[in-house]
Design an enzyme around this catalytic site. Structure first.
Site, PDB file in Angstrom:
ATOM      1  N   LYS A   1      43.716  49.894  42.503  1.00 22.79           N
ATOM      2  CA  LYS A   1      44.609  49.131  43.195  1.00 22.79           C
ATOM      3  C   LYS A   1      44.488  49.164  44.723  1.00 22.79           C
ATOM      4  O   LYS A   1      45.499  49.616  45.391  1.00 22.79           O
ATOM      5  CB  LYS A   1      46.270  49.580  42.652  1.00 22.79           C
ATOM      6  CG  LYS A   1      47.182  48.412  42.511  1.00 22.79           C
ATOM      7  CD  LYS A   1      48.453  48.899  41.636  1.00 22.79           C
ATOM      8  CE  LYS A   1      49.241  47.941  41.972  1.00 22.79           C
ATOM      9  NZ  LYS A   1      49.176  46.575  41.456  1.00 22.79           N
TER      10      LYS A   1
HETATM   11  N1  PMP Z   1      46.410  44.726  36.634  1.00 19.73           N
HETATM   12  C1  PMP Z   1      46.602  44.203  37.851  1.00 19.73           C
HETATM   13  C2  PMP Z   1      45.238  43.827  38.575  1.00 19.73           C
HETATM   14  C3  PMP Z   1      47.560  44.574  38.536  1.00 19.73           C
HETATM   15  O1  PMP Z   1      47.739  44.248  39.859  1.00 19.73           O
HETATM   16  C4  PMP Z   1      48.821  45.140  37.783  1.00 19.73           C
HETATM   17  C5  PMP Z   1      50.083  45.083  38.563  1.00 19.73           C
HETATM   18  N2  PMP Z   1      50.245  46.512  38.997  1.00 19.73           N
HETATM   19  C6  PMP Z   1      48.640  45.263  36.340  1.00 19.73           C
HETATM   20  C7  PMP Z   1      47.291  45.067  35.856  1.00 19.73           C
HETATM   21  C8  PMP Z   1      49.582  45.825  35.461  1.00 19.73           C
HETATM   22  O2  PMP Z   1      49.610  46.987  35.995  1.00 19.73           O
HETATM   23  P1  PMP Z   1      51.169  47.683  35.698  1.00 19.73           P
HETATM   24  O3  PMP Z   1      51.798  47.699  34.458  1.00 19.73           O
HETATM   25  O4  PMP Z   1      50.776  49.239  35.913  1.00 19.73           O
HETATM   26  O5  PMP Z   1      51.986  47.328  36.684  1.00 19.73           O
END
Ligand code: PMP
Length: 321
Positions: free
Chosen positions: A160
């Site tokens: 991230k």
């Molecule tokens: N993939 C990406 C590339 C993202 O940016 C996100 C959003 N955070 C997700 C998946 C989903 O992750 P989460 O459920 O932890 O928000």
């Protein structure tokens, strides 16, 4: 958000709570020049009946956040608990009475030319009201992006990392420019990875299938929530395996999931209908359960909710003034 609106929102910046309009960094900041930050997205759900704000899986988000700071060799003077406490205090200070989205960001602060990671990092957290990020009241038209998902040994998607989201921006923008709602990204091996900022599941033969951690995905917290509620509430197991592009065209159901996206049904991929083109029945059930879980209506999942009305540790509040 306009500068005028920003005056009325409080952010956490450089160890203090300040108006969002004043939470500004120098243009030379390393993170601004080179994308050297890591971030999170956390939702707060406002329950109108109990007049309580529930932050969803707050602790897990900060555990991932702190893990990810290691990619950029950051050493932050905050524990996961500190960041949870500051987030609760931030929500309380803003007095929100609607759903919100929290954006914690750890960033390299050095004002220098040159990509090398020098010492110096800080954390900021801001929160803004947010309803649906993608429309969950209808099924979405998705396309397979011409942009490939970042490879793990280029910029780790699981990290991230701010700079990595150029990849997401290119795919999401291309999809919209071409008349679609969202993009599905393949990795360099040509296998399905995930959405531009969300994970993806499909339903085949009554089972859930999602792409594995080695398909260049972010290890989503909503993804793990879906796996758990599908097993517990619907008795449906999840298979983790590679998905071919062509399998998208014959899937019974497909949906995106993520903190922003929540659970969003996909009605078509590359203009080929998925099922009958509407949000599928298993997806719809998961959406309903998810909505109950995040609003605090299913007590067995209260372990995932941080209510914001309880006072937080005095030490945190004092430290921030
Ligand atoms: N993939 C990406 C590339 C993202 O940016 C996100 C959003 N955070 C997700 C998946 C989903 O992750 P989460 O459920 O932890 O928000």
């Amino acid at each position: 958000m306009t500068p005028e609106q920003m005056k009325n929102v409080t952010a956490y910046f450089q160890g203090r709570f300040v108006p969002l309009a004043e939470a500004n960094i120098n243009v030379m900041t390393h993170a601004f020049n080179y994308g050297t930050g890591v971030f999170e997205g956390i939702r707060g759900y406002w329950n109108r009946d109990t007049r309580e704000m529930y932050l969803f899986r707050l602790r897990e988000h900060y555990e991932r956040f702190l893990q990810n700071t290691g990619f950029l060799k950051m050493k932050l003077p905050y524990s996961a608990q500190d960041l949870c406490d500051i987030s609760v205090e931030l929500v309380r200070k803003n007095g929100f009475d609607e759903n919100v989205y929290l954006r914690p960001l750890a960033y390299k602060t050095a004002c220098q030319i040159g990509t090398k990671l020098s010492p110096g990092e800080d954390v900021t957290i801001f929160a803004v009201p947010m309803g649906d990020y993608v429309d969950t009241t209808r099924s979405l038209a998705a396309c397979v992006s011409t942009w490939r998902r970042l490879e793990d040994n280029a910029i780790p998607a699981r990290g991230k990392i701010c700079g990595g989201y150029v990849n997401s921006a290119l795919a999401a923008t291309e999809a919209r420019d071409n008349g679609y709602d969202e993009a599905i990204m393949l990795n360099e091996a040509g296998k399905v990875s995930e959405g531009a900022a969300m994970n993806m599941f499909m339903v085949r033969h009554g089972k859930l299938v999602t792409t594995p951690v080695y398909s260049n995905i972010l290890e989503g917290i909503t993804r793990s929530t879906v796996v758990e509620i599908a097993a517990n509430e619907l008795g449906i197991e999840t298979e983790y395996r590679q998905i071919d592009r062509s399998e998208l065209y014959i899937a019974d159901e497909i949906f995106f999931c993520g903190t922003g996206a929540q659970i969003a049904g996909i009605g078509s991929v590359d203009r080929r209908e998925v099922g009958d083109g509407d949000t599928g029945p298993i997806t719809a059930k998961l959406q309903a359960i998810y909505s109950d879980v995040v609003q605090g209506r299913l007590s067995e999942y209260s372990k995932w909710l941080t209510p914001c009305s309880a006072p937080v540790a005095a030490a945190v509040v004092a430290a921030a003034h």
